[in-house]
Design an enzyme around this catalytic site. Structure first.
Site, mmCIF file in Angstrom:
data_model
loop_
_atom_site.group_PDB
_atom_site.id
_atom_site.type_symbol
_atom_site.label_atom_id
_atom_site.label_comp_id
_atom_site.label_asym_id
_atom_site.label_seq_id
_atom_site.Cartn_x
_atom_site.Cartn_y
_atom_site.Cartn_z
ATOM 1 N N GLY A 15 0.783 -1.231 0.000
ATOM 2 C CA GLY A 15 0.000 0.000 0.000
ATOM 3 C C GLY A 15 0.813 1.277 0.000
ATOM 4 O O GLY A 15 0.364 2.303 0.527
ATOM 5 N N LYS A 16 2.007 1.252 -0.628
ATOM 6 C CA LYS A 16 2.829 2.470 -0.681
ATOM 7 C C LYS A 16 2.071 3.632 -1.323
ATOM 8 O O LYS A 16 2.086 4.745 -0.810
ATOM 9 C CB LYS A 16 4.114 2.215 -1.477
ATOM 10 C CG LYS A 16 5.163 1.401 -0.780
ATOM 11 C CD LYS A 16 6.472 1.391 -1.538
ATOM 12 C CE LYS A 16 6.316 0.945 -2.986
ATOM 13 N NZ LYS A 16 5.753 -0.423 -3.120
ATOM 14 N N LYS A 38 7.010 8.986 -9.508
ATOM 15 C CA LYS A 38 7.109 7.531 -9.551
ATOM 16 C C LYS A 38 8.164 7.227 -10.612
ATOM 17 O O LYS A 38 7.850 7.085 -11.797
ATOM 18 C CB LYS A 38 5.751 6.919 -9.931
ATOM 19 C CG LYS A 38 5.724 5.400 -9.974
ATOM 20 C CD LYS A 38 5.636 4.795 -8.604
ATOM 21 C CE LYS A 38 5.439 3.276 -8.705
ATOM 22 N NZ LYS A 38 5.450 2.643 -7.365
ATOM 23 N N GLU A 117 8.165 8.001 -4.859
ATOM 24 C CA GLU A 117 7.742 6.651 -4.468
ATOM 25 C C GLU A 117 8.551 5.581 -5.178
ATOM 26 O O GLU A 117 8.656 5.570 -6.404
ATOM 27 C CB GLU A 117 6.253 6.436 -4.758
ATOM 28 C CG GLU A 117 5.758 5.090 -4.254
ATOM 29 C CD GLU A 117 4.352 4.761 -4.721
ATOM 30 O OE1 GLU A 117 4.107 3.594 -5.061
ATOM 31 O OE2 GLU A 117 3.508 5.675 -4.747
ATOM 32 N N ALA A 119 9.497 1.315 -5.764
ATOM 33 C CA ALA A 119 8.725 0.173 -6.276
ATOM 34 C C ALA A 119 9.089 -1.040 -5.442
ATOM 35 O O ALA A 119 10.270 -1.317 -5.236
ATOM 36 C CB ALA A 119 9.048 -0.078 -7.749
ATOM 37 N N GLY A 120 8.082 -1.753 -4.942
ATOM 38 C CA GLY A 120 8.373 -2.920 -4.124
ATOM 39 C C GLY A 120 9.051 -2.539 -2.824
ATOM 40 O O GLY A 120 8.742 -1.514 -2.220
ATOM 41 N N PRO A 206 -6.429 1.599 8.902
ATOM 42 C CA PRO A 206 -7.146 0.330 8.914
ATOM 43 C C PRO A 206 -7.413 -0.171 7.503
ATOM 44 O O PRO A 206 -7.321 0.588 6.535
ATOM 45 C CB PRO A 206 -8.459 0.680 9.625
ATOM 46 C CG PRO A 206 -8.673 2.126 9.310
ATOM 47 C CD PRO A 206 -7.297 2.741 9.266
ATOM 48 N N ARG A 207 -7.709 -1.444 7.393
ATOM 49 C CA ARG A 207 -8.051 -2.012 6.098
ATOM 50 C C ARG A 207 -9.345 -1.380 5.596
ATOM 51 O O ARG A 207 -10.327 -1.289 6.318
ATOM 52 C CB ARG A 207 -8.200 -3.526 6.193
ATOM 53 C CG ARG A 207 -8.516 -4.188 4.860
ATOM 54 C CD ARG A 207 -8.444 -5.704 4.953
ATOM 55 N NE ARG A 207 -8.822 -6.331 3.707
ATOM 56 C CZ ARG A 207 -8.028 -6.466 2.652
ATOM 57 N NH1 ARG A 207 -6.785 -6.015 2.718
ATOM 58 N NH2 ARG A 207 -8.441 -7.041 1.550
#
Length: 227
Positions: A15-16, A38, A117, A119-120, A206-207
Site C-alpha cells: 500500500g505504498k 514515480k 515513491e 517500487a516494491g 485500517p483495512r
C-alpha cells in the site's frame, strides 16, 4: 520551506501508493503545495496517450503542481513484473543515472511537500548490483517506510529500517498499513513495531474496501515526521 521524502515499503503490495496519496492529501489540507514522482513503474496500461500507471496517476491526482505524465513517471513498462525484468525485456537499461535527473527536476520545483515513491521493497534491483535504494541515496532524501501489517511484518520492517540506516539515510517516520485485518495479535504487533522502529509512527491505517486519499489522510499525522 520545501521538504522531500522517499516512500519505501517493507514489500510489494503493502500500500505504498495508498499511503503516499494519503500523505499528499494531508499535506494539501495543511495548506502545503504538493508534488510526487514515480521514477519507474511496471504493470502499466496501454492508452491512446501512451503507457499509464495507476499508481502514478493516483499520485498526480494529489499533486497541486501539475506536470506532464512523463515527468512524473519517466520509465513505464507494460508487463506486471519486477521493473528490472520488464526493462530487460524491452531493451531498456534501468540505471540510477537514468532515474536521477527526472526526480531531481521534480524536487527542483520546490513544492512544500514532495514524495518520490519507490517500487516494491527497499532492495528492488535495477541493473547489475544497483538497486532502487541507490536512487534514494543519490537523492539524499529522508525515508518514510510503509509497513504492510500482516504476519511477518515485524521482521520485514526491522530489516528494512536497518538497511535504510546502513545506507546512511534517516528514517523520517513509518506508517502501519493494516492489509490483513485478521492479523493475529494485531495490537501486540503494532506495539512491538512502535517500540523497535527508530522513528515516529505517522499513523495506523485500517483495512478499507475503497481506500481513498481523503479517508487515509484522516489517519495520518504528517507533523510528526523527522528529518
Amino acid at each position: 520551506m520545501s521538504a522531500g521524502y522517499f516512500i519505501a515499503g517493507t514489500d510489494t503490495d503493502v500500500g505504498k501508493t495508498t499511503i503516499a496519496a494519503g500523505l499528499l492529501h494531508a499535506a494539501r489540507l495543511s495548506g502545503l503545495s504538493t508534488l510526487a514522482g514515480k521514477p519507474v513503474a511496471s504493470g502499466c496500461e496501454v492508452t491512446v496517450d501512451g503507457l499509464r500507471n495507476s499508481d502514478a496517476l493516483a499520485l498526480m491526482a494529489q499533486s497541486s503542481i501539475v506536470l506532464p505524465y512523463e515527468q512524473i513517471n519517466p520509465l513505464a513498462f507494460e508487463p506486471a513484473i519486477a521493473p528490472h525484468l520488464a526493462a530487460r525485456e524491452t531493451g531498456v537499461v534501468l540505471s540510477v543515472d537514468r532515474l536521477l535527473a527526472p526526480m531531481q527536476a521534480l524536487l527542483a520545483k520546490q513544492a512544500d511537500f514532495t514524495l518520490i515513491e519507490g517500487a516494491g521493497g527497499w532492495r528492488v534491483p535495477l541493473s547489475g548490483r544497483a538497486s532502487l535504494s541507490d536512487l534514494a541515496i543519490a537523492l539524499g532524501l529522508p525515508v518514510i517506510l510503509v509497513v504492510g501489517v500482516r504476519l511477518g511484518c515485524i521482521n520485514h520492517a526491522l530489516l528494512s529500517a536497518e538497511a535504510i540506516a546502513r545506507d546512511g539515510l534517516p528514517l523520517a517516520g513509518w506508517v502501519a498499513n493494516v492489509i490483513d485485518g485478521k492479523t493475529s495479535r494485531l495490537e501486540e504487533n503494532l506495539a512491538t513495531l512502535a517500540e523497535c522502529l527508530p522513528a515516529p509512527c505517522l499513523g495506523r491505517v485500517p483495512r478499507m474496501k475503497v481506500p481513498s486519499a481523503e479517508a487515509v489522510a484522516a489517519h495520518l499525522q504528517i507533523d510528526l515526521m523527522e528529518g
